[in-house]
Write an enzyme that holds these catalytic residues in place. Sequence first.
Site, mmCIF file in Angstrom:
data_model
loop_
_atom_site.group_PDB
_atom_site.id
_atom_site.type_symbol
_atom_site.label_atom_id
_atom_site.label_comp_id
_atom_site.label_asym_id
_atom_site.label_seq_id
_atom_site.Cartn_x
_atom_site.Cartn_y
_atom_site.Cartn_z
ATOM 1 N N SER A 296 31.098 40.022 39.147
ATOM 2 C CA SER A 296 31.167 41.518 38.568
ATOM 3 C C SER A 296 32.460 41.761 37.917
ATOM 4 O O SER A 296 32.613 42.738 37.110
ATOM 5 C CB SER A 296 31.236 42.358 39.736
ATOM 6 O OG SER A 296 32.351 42.261 40.719
ATOM 7 N N LYS B 6 37.506 45.708 42.018
ATOM 8 C CA LYS B 6 37.024 46.263 40.612
ATOM 9 C C LYS B 6 38.170 47.015 40.054
ATOM 10 O O LYS B 6 39.509 47.095 40.638
ATOM 11 C CB LYS B 6 36.008 47.504 41.083
ATOM 12 C CG LYS B 6 34.899 47.317 41.992
ATOM 13 C CD LYS B 6 33.920 46.189 41.006
ATOM 14 C CE LYS B 6 32.496 45.950 42.097
ATOM 15 N NZ LYS B 6 31.795 44.910 41.698
#
Length: 185
Positions: free
Chosen positions: A41, A82
Amino acid sequence: MNEEKKKNETWEWIKALLIAFGLAAIIRIFLFTPIVVDGISMMPTLEHGDKMIVNKIGYTLGKPDRFDIVVFHAPEKKDYIKRVIGLPGDKVEYRDDMLYINDQPYEEPYLDQYKAEITEGTLTEDFTLEEKIGMQTVPEGHVFVMGDNRRKSKDSRHIGAVPIDEIIGSTKFVFWPISDFGMVE
């Protein structure tokens, strides 16, 4: 006398080891901890299996900065890594693969490699914050996070805004593999 000297030496070693283990525990709990990137990701910035150091300093005060790469406790009882896109009070929107925060365009140079590789469509789909989290701005005490691999990231677009108190810390330093050793942006 020789026996007493041995006992003192042994006690000194035990004290030194206890102090060393205590300091290591304090450093790991309150200052820095290692983490392994799990998944794709955050590509191309971070690769699956990269080993990084998480800096906890500053996050105990709840002070994330825009574009920090952070590690946080996700709702799935798993830690995610993230990038902070929206801060409390920010209006976040994507139009034509461009990030807008409070109606101002923001460049994201860490996405340039993936944008150049796209043959059709956009890297990041158009959306407004209201469409994703049901609010016009990022709520107080929360951040809006996204993975750099926008097409393959489970992030705030799916799990909602992240409470700042769930952030463990920020990370910028890869220490393994050696070929990736160094700072990331």
